[in-house]
Write a protein that holds these residues in place. Structure first.
Motif, PDB file in Angstrom:
ATOM      1  N   PHE A 104       0.882  -5.609  -2.873  1.00  0.00           N
ATOM      2  CA  PHE A 104       0.979  -4.172  -2.601  1.00  0.00           C
ATOM      3  C   PHE A 104       2.254  -3.591  -3.169  1.00  0.00           C
ATOM      4  O   PHE A 104       2.284  -2.495  -3.736  1.00  0.00           O
ATOM      5  N   SER A 105       3.364  -4.345  -2.992  1.00  0.00           N
ATOM      6  CA  SER A 105       4.654  -3.869  -3.487  1.00  0.00           C
ATOM      7  C   SER A 105       4.642  -3.727  -4.994  1.00  0.00           C
ATOM      8  O   SER A 105       5.138  -2.748  -5.556  1.00  0.00           O
ATOM      9  N   GLN A 106       4.027  -4.721  -5.686  1.00  0.00           N
ATOM     10  CA  GLN A 106       3.938  -4.639  -7.149  1.00  0.00           C
ATOM     11  C   GLN A 106       3.032  -3.491  -7.579  1.00  0.00           C
ATOM     12  O   GLN A 106       3.327  -2.772  -8.541  1.00  0.00           O
ATOM     13  N   THR A 107       1.958  -3.314  -6.851  1.00  0.00           N
ATOM     14  CA  THR A 107       1.030  -2.244  -7.205  1.00  0.00           C
ATOM     15  C   THR A 107       1.657  -0.876  -7.011  1.00  0.00           C
ATOM     16  O   THR A 107       1.483   0.032  -7.818  1.00  0.00           O
ATOM     17  N   THR A 126      -6.105  -8.247   9.669  1.00  0.00           N
ATOM     18  CA  THR A 126      -5.542  -7.162   8.871  1.00  0.00           C
ATOM     19  C   THR A 126      -4.410  -7.654   7.988  1.00  0.00           C
ATOM     20  O   THR A 126      -3.688  -8.606   8.320  1.00  0.00           O
ATOM     21  N   PHE A 127      -4.278  -6.943   6.838  1.00  0.00           N
ATOM     22  CA  PHE A 127      -3.186  -7.178   5.895  1.00  0.00           C
ATOM     23  C   PHE A 127      -2.615  -5.794   5.575  1.00  0.00           C
ATOM     24  O   PHE A 127      -3.313  -4.941   5.042  1.00  0.00           O
ATOM     25  N   ASP A 128      -1.338  -5.593   5.910  1.00  0.00           N
ATOM     26  CA  ASP A 128      -0.783  -4.252   5.803  1.00  0.00           C
ATOM     27  C   ASP A 128       0.423  -4.218   4.899  1.00  0.00           C
ATOM     28  O   ASP A 128       1.012  -5.243   4.553  1.00  0.00           O
ATOM     29  N   TYR A 129       0.779  -2.970   4.557  1.00  0.00           N
ATOM     30  CA  TYR A 129       1.946  -2.735   3.710  1.00  0.00           C
ATOM     31  C   TYR A 129       2.646  -1.470   4.171  1.00  0.00           C
ATOM     32  O   TYR A 129       2.021  -0.435   4.387  1.00  0.00           O
ATOM     33  N   ASN A 130       3.966  -1.591   4.365  1.00  0.00           N
ATOM     34  CA  ASN A 130       4.843  -0.459   4.631  1.00  0.00           C
ATOM     35  C   ASN A 130       4.500   0.238   5.953  1.00  0.00           C
ATOM     36  O   ASN A 130       4.480   1.454   6.044  1.00  0.00           O
ATOM     37  N   ILE A 131       4.198  -0.561   6.987  1.00  0.00           N
ATOM     38  CA  ILE A 131       4.003  -0.020   8.330  1.00  0.00           C
ATOM     39  C   ILE A 131       5.246  -0.357   9.142  1.00  0.00           C
ATOM     40  O   ILE A 131       5.570  -1.535   9.357  1.00  0.00           O
TER      41      ILE A 131
END
Length: 610
Positions: A104-107, A126-131
């Motif tokens: 997610f960070s690379q995307t 769940t798989f999350d990003y920036n929560i």
């Protein structure tokens, strides 16, 4: 040629050209050019351009941001994680969660519009990003639970929720998106993608278009107002109740197309121009509101300018009327005197000498004489038609003599038949009573279904007289049943078929009644398989149909066979008296094969009431 010998139209044209047209043209061109430049360049074109750019920016933003939902199709590790049950392998779950965050960070380096993202696989992991924070995690979980069912029934299984406020990275508004994910091979659901997209780029475009008169609003797919470049419309909705209500109605009228819908309405003393466009990606409606008081001011200035021009025209026109009316009055007075003294007892043309030498008045006299000629011909024709109708009325009056006695007698017969259990006689009595009542009441106009019912009564009596001999078939569209038609235009042909066409037949006597519409003409077809007519008899009937009137002498000389042609001619001339010479009936018949009657009526014209 002298000016006074020209037609009045030419005289007026030349005078108006010098005194009116040239001044009006100069003033009008200058005023129209200035106003058109202001209105078109500053408002109409700019409004459509701004809302089109905002719609395009929204599509561009969402097209880039929503690509995150395609990761399970592009990355095998993510696809595997979406279909894996981590119940007995939490270490693998932790490892895959880390891998998700890294991806997610690379995307997101390539897509700065993605604020938060959550993937939830088919087993609920769940798989999350920036929560950041438990409260944020709880809110996102609640959003997924509330919007999942909506996304499952939405186009492309994607739902864009109302704008949300968040404090992450100082962002004010984010656009939540939830999308149902499917396996690319078997198209089975593998999970959910939830993303929050930075709405700042679209908001900047919308706010940049904001000014004292121009406001951009966004209505979501449910028709709720979710964004306004003028925050007072959302924060103080009670102050704009009538305006927001009108905008809501306009929003409902926006269709799912690329075209921009435009409308103008007034609230109180204010006038508003509105543009609206449908965003296919989100299902939202973008609405642009313009307070057009500046346009009204320009129109007011226009009005004042043209009021001055009108005053000038009025004065010039008055002078022109005084000059020309003296020349026109003499000739018109002579023509009026001639018309007032016109003898209406017999046709005679008005003399052209009453018109002096004026071209227009000569044309008027010619038209008046032609009108008198047509009226005279029409009166003669109507006299003949009324004479034929009067003969029918006389015939009907013969049946009206003591009709109450006939009704009472038929009711007595019905009662006796009921008492003595003779249903056939009871049926004949009821049908005969209804036949008489209909014949006396339904003239000259009846419903088509009433005409059909009348034929059914007649056929009921005939089938009791001659069991199993007659078959009557109907093919009438349901939507035509309540159509108004001239009364008694169908039954005479059914009677002719039974009394003449089937006189020599004992069985298999078939009558078909149908109708259709062709080129706005309603056709009724009465077809039988009777004995038909010879060419000579058919020609005689067609010749009688083409005659303009029926004389009393000719009626007395007709035999029984010709007597029925009177009924046919009566129907034909009544139809033509109602609708014109292009309508009526045509007959085709072949001896020993049968007869076809085609009755033509106009379909989309008002039917007569008298």
């Amino acid at each position: 040629m002298k000016f006074k010998n020209l037609s009045y139209r030419t005289q007026l044209f030349l005078a108006a050209l010098l005194l009116v047209t040239i001044p009006i043209t100069l003033v009008g061109v200058i005023t129209a050019k200035r106003n058109a430049s202001t209105l078109v360049s500053d408002y109409n074109t700019s409004m459509e351009t701004i809302i089109s750019q905002a719609n395009l920016a929204l599509d561009t933003l969402l097209a880039d941001a929503t690509k995150i939902a395609d990761l399970p199709l592009l990355n095998q590790d993510i696809k595997k994680a979406m279909v894996t049950n981590y119940k007995d392998n939490y270490l693998a779950y932790s490892h895959d969660s880390t891998k998700f965050k890294t991806l997610f960070s690379q995307t997101n380096r390539l897509n700065q519009n993605l604020v938060t993202c959550v993937f939830k696989n088919r087993f609920g992991y769940t798989f999350d990003y920036n929560i950041i924070g438990v409260q944020r995690q709880t809110q996102i979980t609640e959003n997924i639970r509330n919007w999942k069912s909506i996304a499952q029934s939405a186009p492309n299984y994607t739902y864009f929720a109302p704008l949300q406020q968040t404090s992450i990275d100082s962002q004010k508004n984010v656009l939540p998106m939830i999308k149902i994910l499917f396996d690319g091979y078997d198209f089975k659901e593998i999970g959910i993608c939830y993303a929050e997209i930075n709405f700042e780029s679209v908001e900047n475009i919308l706010v940049s278009a904001q000014n004292a008169e121009n406001t951009i609003l966004i209505y979501n797919a449910e028709g709720d107002l979710t964004f306004s470049s003028n925050e007072s419309y959302i924060q103080n909705q009670s102050s704009y109740t009538e305006l927001l209500s009108s905008l809501s109605e306009f929003n409902k009228s926006i269709v799912d197309s690329d075209s921009i819908k435009t409308q103008k309405f007034e609230i109180g003393k204010k006038t508003y121009l509105i543009n609206g466009v449908y965003n296919k990606t989100t299902g939202w409606h973008l609405v642009q509101l313009l307070d057009s008081h500046i346009i009204n001011q320009i129109y007011q200035n226009n009005f004042l300018n043209y009021l001055g021009v009108f005053s000038l025209i009025l004065i010039l026109g008055l002078v022109l009327a005084i000059i020309l009316s003296k020349k026109m009055t003499v000739s018109i007075s002579k023509l009026c005197d001639e018309m007032d003294s016109y003898n209406t007892d017999s046709y005679s043309a008005i003399s052209m000498e009453a018109c002096v030498s004026n071209k227009e008045l000569r044309k008027l006299v010619t038209s008046f004489n032609n009108l008198n000629q047509r009226l005279t011909d029409s009166l003669q024709q109507n006299y003949q038609i009324r004479l034929a109708e009067q003969q029918m009325h006389i015939q009907m009056l013969q049946f009206q003599i003591n009709h109450h006695f006939l009704y009472n007698t038929l009711n007595v017969i019905k009662s006796l038949a009921n008492i003595n259990n003779v249903p056939a006689i009871e049926t004949v009595a009821v049908c005969m009573s209804d036949l008489l009542r209909y014949n006396l009441d339904k003239f000259p106009i009846a419903k088509l279904k009433e005409e059909i019912a009348q034929i059914n009564r007649y056929m009921t009596i005939q089938n009791i007289r001659f069991p199993d001999k007659f078959i009557c078939d109907y093919s009438i569209p349901e939507q035509l049943q309540t159509l108004d038609i001239p009364a008694f235009i169908l039954q005479p042909f059914v009677e002719n078929s039974i009394e003449h066409g089937f006189r020599k037949k004992e069985t298999d006597c078939y009558i078909s009644i149908s109708c259709n519409i062709e080129n706005n003409i309603l056709h009724f077809f009465i077809v039988d398989n009777g004995s038909g007519m010879s060419k000579e008899t058919l020609q005689q009937i067609q010749d009688r149909l083409s005659q303009d009137n029926l004389s009393a002498t000719s009626l007395e000389d007709l035999n029984e066979r010709k007597h029925h042609s009177i009924g046919i001619r009566n129907v034909h001339h009544r139809i033509q008296s109602y609708y014109g010479k292009e309508y009526g009936l045509t007959i085709e018949s072949k001896e020993n094969y049968g007869t076809i009657i085609d009755i033509k009526l106009p379909f989309e014209r008002e039917h007569p009431t008298n």
